[in-house]
Design a protein around this motif. Structure first.
Motif, PDB file in Angstrom:
ATOM      1  N   THR A 315      -7.393 -41.055   0.934  1.00 35.07           N
ATOM      2  CA  THR A 315      -7.556 -42.390   0.641  1.00 35.07           C
ATOM      3  C   THR A 315      -7.146 -42.535  -1.011  1.00 35.07           C
ATOM      4  O   THR A 315      -6.600 -43.297  -1.500  1.00 35.07           O
ATOM      5  CB  THR A 315      -9.033 -42.931   0.364  1.00 35.07           C
ATOM      6  N   GLN A 316      -7.530 -41.324  -1.754  1.00 34.39           N
ATOM      7  CA  GLN A 316      -6.867 -41.068  -3.099  1.00 34.39           C
ATOM      8  C   GLN A 316      -6.240 -39.786  -3.317  1.00 34.39           C
ATOM      9  O   GLN A 316      -6.708 -38.830  -3.607  1.00 34.39           O
ATOM     10  CB  GLN A 316      -8.337 -41.132  -3.923  1.00 34.39           C
ATOM     11  N   PRO A 317      -4.765 -40.034  -2.792  1.00 34.86           N
ATOM     12  CA  PRO A 317      -3.949 -38.770  -3.080  1.00 34.86           C
ATOM     13  C   PRO A 317      -3.713 -38.184  -4.348  1.00 34.86           C
ATOM     14  O   PRO A 317      -3.356 -37.158  -4.590  1.00 34.86           O
ATOM     15  CB  PRO A 317      -2.670 -39.284  -2.581  1.00 34.86           C
ATOM     16  N   ASN A 318      -4.123 -39.101  -5.466  1.00 34.26           N
ATOM     17  CA  ASN A 318      -4.013 -38.704  -6.815  1.00 34.26           C
ATOM     18  C   ASN A 318      -5.262 -37.919  -7.484  1.00 34.26           C
ATOM     19  O   ASN A 318      -5.416 -37.822  -8.545  1.00 34.26           O
ATOM     20  CB  ASN A 318      -3.288 -39.642  -7.766  1.00 34.26           C
ATOM     21  N   GLN A 323      -8.614 -33.041  -3.931  1.00 31.12           N
ATOM     22  CA  GLN A 323      -7.537 -32.089  -3.102  1.00 31.12           C
ATOM     23  C   GLN A 323      -7.869 -30.611  -3.158  1.00 31.12           C
ATOM     24  O   GLN A 323      -7.957 -29.938  -2.207  1.00 31.12           O
ATOM     25  CB  GLN A 323      -6.060 -32.359  -3.763  1.00 31.12           C
ATOM     26  N   ILE A 324      -8.449 -30.413  -4.485  1.00 27.88           N
ATOM     27  CA  ILE A 324      -8.848 -28.940  -4.588  1.00 27.88           C
ATOM     28  C   ILE A 324      -9.855 -28.649  -3.812  1.00 27.88           C
ATOM     29  O   ILE A 324      -9.994 -27.546  -3.208  1.00 27.88           O
ATOM     30  CB  ILE A 324      -8.966 -28.761  -6.274  1.00 27.88           C
ATOM     31  N   LEU A 325     -10.956 -29.340  -3.934  1.00 27.80           N
ATOM     32  CA  LEU A 325     -12.329 -29.062  -3.081  1.00 27.80           C
ATOM     33  C   LEU A 325     -12.020 -29.214  -1.592  1.00 27.80           C
ATOM     34  O   LEU A 325     -12.417 -28.285  -0.716  1.00 27.80           O
ATOM     35  CB  LEU A 325     -13.227 -30.304  -3.122  1.00 27.80           C
ATOM     36  N   LEU A 326     -11.184 -30.120  -1.278  1.00 26.52           N
ATOM     37  CA  LEU A 326     -10.821 -29.907   0.219  1.00 26.52           C
ATOM     38  C   LEU A 326      -9.869 -28.753   0.673  1.00 26.52           C
ATOM     39  O   LEU A 326     -10.447 -28.178   1.750  1.00 26.52           O
ATOM     40  CB  LEU A 326      -9.926 -31.268   0.551  1.00 26.52           C
ATOM     41  N   ALA A 327      -9.130 -28.211   0.112  1.00 25.33           N
ATOM     42  CA  ALA A 327      -8.394 -27.097   0.090  1.00 25.33           C
ATOM     43  C   ALA A 327      -9.389 -25.834   0.092  1.00 25.33           C
ATOM     44  O   ALA A 327      -9.298 -25.104   1.001  1.00 25.33           O
ATOM     45  CB  ALA A 327      -7.352 -26.777  -0.937  1.00 25.33           C
ATOM     46  N   ASN A 345       1.172 -30.185  -1.124  1.00 34.26           N
ATOM     47  CA  ASN A 345       1.544 -31.655  -0.846  1.00 34.26           C
ATOM     48  C   ASN A 345       1.280 -32.272  -2.252  1.00 34.26           C
ATOM     49  O   ASN A 345       1.693 -33.245  -2.766  1.00 34.26           O
ATOM     50  CB  ASN A 345       0.903 -32.295   0.241  1.00 34.26           C
ATOM     51  N   ALA A 346      -0.184 -32.199  -2.596  1.00 33.18           N
ATOM     52  CA  ALA A 346      -0.621 -32.621  -3.925  1.00 33.18           C
ATOM     53  C   ALA A 346       0.244 -32.102  -5.081  1.00 33.18           C
ATOM     54  O   ALA A 346       0.561 -33.132  -5.888  1.00 33.18           O
ATOM     55  CB  ALA A 346      -2.167 -31.987  -4.145  1.00 33.18           C
ATOM     56  N   LEU A 347       0.659 -30.875  -5.015  1.00 40.09           N
ATOM     57  CA  LEU A 347       1.396 -30.375  -6.118  1.00 40.09           C
ATOM     58  C   LEU A 347       3.092 -31.041  -6.146  1.00 40.09           C
ATOM     59  O   LEU A 347       3.532 -31.372  -7.470  1.00 40.09           O
ATOM     60  CB  LEU A 347       1.809 -28.883  -6.086  1.00 40.09           C
ATOM     61  N   LYS A 348       3.444 -31.511  -4.982  1.00 43.97           N
ATOM     62  CA  LYS A 348       4.776 -32.098  -4.935  1.00 43.97           C
ATOM     63  C   LYS A 348       4.516 -33.603  -5.656  1.00 43.97           C
ATOM     64  O   LYS A 348       5.475 -34.120  -6.315  1.00 43.97           O
ATOM     65  CB  LYS A 348       5.158 -32.470  -3.718  1.00 43.97           C
ATOM     66  N   LYS A 349       3.418 -34.161  -5.499  1.00 39.05           N
ATOM     67  CA  LYS A 349       3.180 -35.660  -6.025  1.00 39.05           C
ATOM     68  C   LYS A 349       2.981 -35.314  -7.586  1.00 39.05           C
ATOM     69  O   LYS A 349       3.460 -36.327  -8.340  1.00 39.05           O
ATOM     70  CB  LYS A 349       2.186 -36.149  -5.484  1.00 39.05           C
ATOM     71  N   ASP A 350       2.352 -34.120  -7.857  1.00 40.13           N
ATOM     72  CA  ASP A 350       2.004 -34.106  -9.418  1.00 40.13           C
ATOM     73  C   ASP A 350       2.341 -32.589  -9.904  1.00 40.13           C
ATOM     74  O   ASP A 350       1.591 -31.767 -10.024  1.00 40.13           O
ATOM     75  CB  ASP A 350       0.661 -34.362  -9.721  1.00 40.13           C
ATOM     76  N   LYS A 352       3.546 -31.329 -12.580  1.00 36.91           N
ATOM     77  CA  LYS A 352       3.177 -30.852 -13.960  1.00 36.91           C
ATOM     78  C   LYS A 352       1.481 -30.334 -13.953  1.00 36.91           C
ATOM     79  O   LYS A 352       0.978 -30.108 -15.067  1.00 36.91           O
ATOM     80  CB  LYS A 352       3.367 -31.798 -14.950  1.00 36.91           C
ATOM     81  N   ASN A 353       0.861 -30.766 -12.834  1.00 34.39           N
ATOM     82  CA  ASN A 353      -0.688 -30.608 -12.933  1.00 34.39           C
ATOM     83  C   ASN A 353      -0.859 -29.077 -12.908  1.00 34.39           C
ATOM     84  O   ASN A 353      -0.714 -28.386 -11.678  1.00 34.39           O
ATOM     85  CB  ASN A 353      -1.251 -31.186 -11.859  1.00 34.39           C
ATOM     86  N   HIS A 354      -1.426 -28.502 -13.950  1.00 38.10           N
ATOM     87  CA  HIS A 354      -1.763 -27.220 -14.089  1.00 38.10           C
ATOM     88  C   HIS A 354      -2.867 -26.604 -13.273  1.00 38.10           C
ATOM     89  O   HIS A 354      -3.142 -25.503 -12.934  1.00 38.10           O
ATOM     90  CB  HIS A 354      -1.607 -26.571 -15.357  1.00 38.10           C
ATOM     91  N   ARG A 355      -3.750 -27.548 -12.868  1.00 34.50           N
ATOM     92  CA  ARG A 355      -4.962 -27.290 -11.927  1.00 34.50           C
ATOM     93  C   ARG A 355      -4.865 -26.980 -10.594  1.00 34.50           C
ATOM     94  O   ARG A 355      -5.054 -26.133 -10.062  1.00 34.50           O
ATOM     95  CB  ARG A 355      -5.936 -28.513 -12.200  1.00 34.50           C
ATOM     96  N   LEU A 356      -3.752 -27.701 -10.219  1.00 35.09           N
ATOM     97  CA  LEU A 356      -3.423 -27.702  -8.856  1.00 35.09           C
ATOM     98  C   LEU A 356      -2.514 -26.331  -8.727  1.00 35.09           C
ATOM     99  O   LEU A 356      -2.522 -25.530  -7.952  1.00 35.09           O
ATOM    100  CB  LEU A 356      -2.255 -28.987  -8.425  1.00 35.09           C
ATOM    101  N   ARG A 357      -1.584 -26.181  -9.714  1.00 34.68           N
ATOM    102  CA  ARG A 357      -0.557 -24.911  -9.777  1.00 34.68           C
ATOM    103  C   ARG A 357      -1.535 -23.551  -9.524  1.00 34.68           C
ATOM    104  O   ARG A 357      -1.418 -22.708  -9.043  1.00 34.68           O
ATOM    105  CB  ARG A 357       0.300 -24.869 -10.813  1.00 34.68           C
TER     106      ARG A 357
END
Length: 471
Positions: A315-318, A323-327, A345-350, A352-357
């Motif tokens: 519901t909230q892809p951003n 995203q991190i907790l689900l992973a 997939n989350a990193l493709k959308k964002d 520059k997000n270093h938390r995801l990276r």
């Protein structure tokens, strides 16, 4: 509006009134090329002067054809007395680095409408872009002095001064704001941002006394009380508001805030019950799903946790936290490849997000895929060469792989970017410990210690905690 004007033109292609409005709408939609096409189709363009010139100039500016726009605007009769003309000329001269003519256009703009705050904001932005913060602050001050009764402009001045780094001046502006609800809330937020929780708390209590149903202020006060160890007081504030007649959304926010307090005390069962109460009444309340997913994840009920976290993530892809907790939940559920895809997939959308990276790098490290992790970090550092956290992680991995020279380069970059903070020196010390050079390591640790003595903690995320990994 666009559709109706378009339909009018289909019925009568010669209906110029509809076509000029259509062209104006296209410029608002930032479609300059299409607007110019419509203007060319006008049967009697002379009937729409000077408006046609203003729309055309706007369309040309959207295409970055600034000289062409200046030529068009020069055709406007009595353009020196037309505010729209002078605004557009100011923009064109700014974009073409013609300061003299830009200043002249702004002065004419102010002569036509002296109280228009936009001319002062325009010049303040120009000054800030050219590194002249004092000039920018002067423009803002003049804007407020000409509009003394406009409290919103005063608030804007305070916000702008804060962004420019004039904190003491911003404090004075915020303190002088009137006792209107929105202004008081802005004051409380300012003091909260600048860690003066005592002042923020006092203002929030004043707001709540006047407006007990202002849930935003109640939640902020509860947060301050919880952060300063006054959990019981936080519950009292939330419970008092829950006794009011509230909108459903406000009631839900307060219950979720109570659930968070319960989690902070380790009272997971009570927190879970609160989240479930909210979801019984509103299955679309994503904050409840997210919090319940966290609780179930902590309790090791992975399948149920995944269901709730997945709802939020879809519901909230951003929502990065979701995203991190689900992973993490998927990984613990032995769904490693799905967890990896979730993060990719989350990193493709964002990107520059270093938390995801950072999170995805952790997964590669757990699988001992070190080159994958380094490549991922390389791409992140390419996007932001000043991302100290990613430099730190990459250097740590290279230290573990005994690629000491490359690791040293990363840690030296951290020191160059943040020489006044201890992180780079600490990492260099660890590097030389890995190389069994204790004397050199000690020298670096001394430098880190000196930084701690003479500086306050960095506002950036410069955590020196080690990454959980096989390394």
């Amino acid at each position: 509006a666009y559709s109706l004007f378009h339909t009018a033109l289909e019925l009568n292609p010669n209906y110029d009134i509809a076509r000029i409005e259509l062209a104006s709408l296209l410029t608002l939609a930032r479609k300059g090329k299409e607007a110019l096409k419509e203007l060319k189709l006008l049967k009697h363009p002379e009937n729409f002067e000077p408006r046609i010139y203003i729309i055309k100039a706007n369309a040309l500016i959207l295409q970055k054809r600034y000289q062409d726009a200046i030529e068009v605007l020069s055709k406007v009769k009595d353009g020196n007395k037309n505010k729209s003309v002078q605004i557009l000329l100011s923009i064109c001269f700014k974009k073409t680095d013609d300061y003299k003519n830009m200043k002249d256009a702004v002065e004419k703009w102010r002569k036509i409408e002296p109280k228009d705050p936009k001319s002062y904001i325009f010049m303040a932005n120009y000054a800030a872009e050219h590194g002249n913060k004092v000039w920018a602050a002067r423009e803002l001050k003049e804007m407020v002095s000409i509009n003394p009764s406009d409290t919103k402009l005063k608030l804007f001045q305070g916000q702008a001064l804060e962004r420019l780094g004039f904190i003491e001046d911003a404090m004075k502006v915020y303190d002088s704001l009137p006792s209107e609800k929105d202004m008081m809330k802005a004051k409380a937020d300012f003091w909260f941002r600048h860690k003066n929780l005592k002042k923020a708390e006092k203002i929030l209590r004043e707001i709540i006394n006047k407006y007990p149903k202002d849930i935003e202020s109640v939640l902020k006060l509860g947060e301050i009380l919880a952060n300063t160890g006054r959990i019981r007081e936080a519950y009292t504030v939330l419970d008092k508001s829950l006794k009011c007649e509230l909108k459903k959304k406000d009631w839900e926010k307060l219950i979720i805030a109570k659930a968070r307090l319960k989690i902070s005390q380790g009272r997971l069962k009570e927190a879970q019950m609160l989240c479930e109460d909210v979801l019984k009444k509103d299955q679309a309340m994503m904050d409840a799903h997210l919090l319940l997913g966290k609780i179930l994840l902590i309790k090791g009920k992975l399948n149920n946790a995944e269901v709730h976290l997945n709802q939020v993530a879809v519901t909230q892809p951003n929502n990065i936290e979701a995203q991190i907790l689900l992973a993490r939940c998927q990984w613990l559920n032995k769904k490693e490849s799905i967890a990896e895809e979730t993060l990719k997939n989350a990193l493709k959308k964002d990107p520059k997000n270093h938390r995801l990276r950072k999170e995805l790098a952790r997964y590669y490290l757990k699988k001992e895929e070190y080159d994958q992790a380094i490549n991922l970090l390389d791409k992140g550092i390419e996007l932001n060469k000043e991302d100290i956290l990613l430099l730190k992680i990459r250097g740590e991995i290279k230290t573990f792989l005994k690629r000491y020279n490359e690791a040293e380069n990363d840690f030296n970059k951290i020191i160059r970017l943040q020489p006044e903070f201890p992180l780079g020196y600490m990492e260099m010390g660890r590097l030389f410990l890995a190389k069994k050079n204790t004397n050199e390591a000690l020298n670096w640790f001394k430098k880190a210690y000196n930084c701690l003595l003479y500086t306050s903690p960095s506002p950036r995320d410069l955590s020196t905690s080690r990454m959980p990994s096989s390394a």
